[in-house]
Design a protein around this motif. Structure first.
Motif, PDB file in Angstrom:
ATOM      1  N   ARG A 163      -7.403   5.730   4.793  1.00 39.26           N
ATOM      2  CA  ARG A 163      -7.457   4.793   3.751  1.00 39.26           C
ATOM      3  C   ARG A 163      -8.306   5.733   2.664  1.00 39.26           C
ATOM      4  NH1 ARG A 163     -10.820  -0.445   4.288  1.00 39.26           N
ATOM      5  NH2 ARG A 163     -12.137   0.959   4.034  1.00 39.26           N
ATOM      6  N   LYS A 211      -4.970   3.564  -1.252  1.00 41.54           N
ATOM      7  CA  LYS A 211      -3.737   4.182  -0.713  1.00 41.54           C
ATOM      8  C   LYS A 211      -3.949   4.861   0.620  1.00 41.54           C
ATOM      9  CE  LYS A 211      -4.776   8.332  -3.235  1.00 41.54           C
ATOM     10  NZ  LYS A 211      -4.676   9.321  -4.076  1.00 41.54           N
ATOM     11  N   THR A 248       0.833  -1.165  -0.133  1.00 42.40           N
ATOM     12  CA  THR A 248      -0.043   0.011  -0.007  1.00 42.40           C
ATOM     13  C   THR A 248       0.975   1.136  -0.003  1.00 42.40           C
ATOM     14  OG1 THR A 248      -1.474  -1.411   1.287  1.00 42.40           O
ATOM     15  CG2 THR A 248      -1.835   1.038   1.282  1.00 42.40           C
TER      16      THR A 248
END
Length: 91
Positions: A51, A67, A6
């Motif tokens: 997020r 992300k 991520t």
């Protein structure tokens, strides 16, 4: 458990891609907190990331990934908003 690479945007982790554990649904947690210890042993500073969706697929509009974006205010998660709960007077 499964992990997902991520990317992090903004803050002290800007540009880094870290493995984040995913939950039972395959999504990483909504809030990612990074404690940074003080050099003199004081109270650690906690950086908060939220997020967000990285992108959508063209045909079905499904999320392609996630992300984390830096939250400079550093508010912690408040929990679920139940319809029968009253809002606090300051909110």
């Amino acid at each position: 458990m499964r992990s997902e690479e991520t990317p992090f945007v903004g803050g002290p982790l800007d540009g880094r891609v870290l493995p984040v554990l995913t939950g039972a649904t395959g999504k990483p947690p909504k809030v990612y907190e990074v404690p940074v210890p003080e050099p003199d042993g004081g109270v650690p500073v906690v950086h908060v990331y939220r997020r967000e969706i990285r992108g959508h697929s063209k045909r079905l509009g499904l999320p392609l990934g996630w992300k984390y974006v830096y939250d400079p205010e550093g508010r912690r998660a408040t929990g679920p908003n139940w319809p029968w709960s009253r809002r606090s007077p300051g909110a």
